[in-house]
Design an enzyme around this catalytic site. Sequence first.
Site, PDB file in Angstrom:
ATOM      1  N   SER A 338      -7.723 -52.805  74.343  1.00  0.00           N
ATOM      2  CA  SER A 338      -8.498 -53.159  75.533  1.00  0.00           C
ATOM      3  C   SER A 338      -8.268 -52.136  76.653  1.00  0.00           C
ATOM      4  CB  SER A 338      -8.141 -54.589  75.953  1.00  0.00           C
ATOM      5  OG  SER A 338      -9.103 -55.120  76.832  1.00  0.00           O
ATOM      6  N   ASP A 452     -12.879 -57.973  71.717  1.00  0.00           N
ATOM      7  CA  ASP A 452     -11.600 -57.545  72.296  1.00  0.00           C
ATOM      8  C   ASP A 452     -10.443 -57.661  71.299  1.00  0.00           C
ATOM      9  OD1 ASP A 452      -9.260 -57.283  73.933  1.00  0.00           O
ATOM     10  OD2 ASP A 452     -10.472 -57.842  75.669  1.00  0.00           O
TER      11      ASP A 452
END
Length: 572
Positions: A338, A452
Amino acid sequence: MFPAHFAGMIARTPMFAHLDDAQRDALTQHLCWLCLPGGQSLFRPGEPSDALYLLCSGSLGVFDGPTVRVHQVVAGECVGELGLLSRRPHRYTLRALRDSELLRLDRAAFESLLEHHPGPMLGVARHAVERLLYPDRRNVATDRPRTFAILPVDADTPARPLAARLVQALAPYGSCALIDAATAAGHGVDWFAEREAAMRFVIYLDDRGDPAWRQRCLRQADVLLLPARAECSAHPWPEATPGHPSRARHRPRHLLLLHPGQHVTAGAARRWLAQFSGELQHHHICNDDDVARMARLVSGHGRGLVLSGGGARGLAHLGAVRALREAGYRFDAVGGTSIGAIVGAGVALHWDTETMMDRYHEAFVRGRPVSDWTLPLVALTRGGRASAILRRAFGEIDIEDMRHPFFCVSTNLTREGRAVHRRGPLWQWLRASSAIPGILPPVLHHGDVYVDGALVDNLPTDVMADDGIAHITAVSIRADVRMRTRLDASTTPPWWNLLAHRHDERDWPWLVPTLTRAAMINSEEISAGCHALADLLITPLLEHTGLLDWKDWSHAVDAGYREAQRVLAGTR
């Protein structure tokens, strides 16, 4: 009987080091010498444990199943002693990674020695039991490769200058010998074993294309180094071994792309990597710094940086990186999840600290990546703004064209869960790695759905460790934003009621913080295990910074800098 030059090996082996000369002489009378060609198994699961073996030259792989290597056995180590004492059948496969020589002590000989020399042989048994009780005491340094074969793709590849530079780069970690066809001419197996025993590293170089010598290099090497000129048309190696992992016997393979100037030739890695199957690491060589980094990585002395996800809190990575650089830390490989992957990409691209501060402030504070709100059928935002910001920041570079080895982690909702990205457009996989479900739409690629990476692995030190990185520095941003309420309810009130109390966080938790928190919390237990893999762990204190509070970026940066300084002060 065994070759005389192995007598010194017995004296240096920890299992037999306590024996005096007479006891060692008695032991040698019962030892049998054997040669195990590369690729051949010494024993397999279920077979009886009827002997102890001392590896004198070469290397062995301990395999759980056909391909999963548990660890590597190097010269001077013993195997089989636990089964000899317990009489239990072998649990793993032991296979020669290259041509190896061993000394064998069978059960009958061991029991005879135990009868006539009970004290010394009980010491051997005690050493074996200690290895069983304390497996973590295994010397990791001995598991590192010692012999390398430089096998260029063709005669036009400047392999000899590369070999000379590699010898210099390995010098800080031990003595190194360079052996080519001319040096080795007329010598037998004993000569090679003596050189490997005397030196920390041995590099076998083929720069003539002699098939017999290339096969000797292959038989002697723990690691295959495969140089090619990056600007040339890609083509297979003259023998099948480099291209096929099964024929390489699960030894590490490293593609070395030699560039004509100081910059990486775009697209070269993709062309040359297509010549291989299975796992393969590659390195771009433009100057001596690249050779030094490659030397650390292939010899097991590399230093890696891993950065976690954490939304706006992840800007603390910028402060931590600044403190680490000021303390003299330099990293050979970078990875993250991320926002950690996004910041880590800047490190891998050699951006200086000031450039990183400017570009990430422009991208996340001024750029407002999650501000293109839309009808929430797929996500709350369209994702176009976030994609444009990443493309503007990183351009069209592919991950495999980055000078430093780099990876980022996303979650594949279609297949296996965690996805580790080492190839393809950098901006695209950074976008996938940071696609918080419900806030940013997923990345769709070749029929798969990516979101994610924090859902499955927020601090991927395990990926870095599996790459053989010796020292891992990790910066972990915890998801400990505690969502609390003073209400007891299971349904929401009318929307006008919610809007009237929208500033009171003790009432209903709002959608964006809920989604962000949920995206990170699932991987916290995994991250706790990954913390243990870090040799240096930095966890900035960010309890007052929200996960999407980009405007508070300076506080996050300062927190990362202060915490990194504090941790570094404790290591001095």
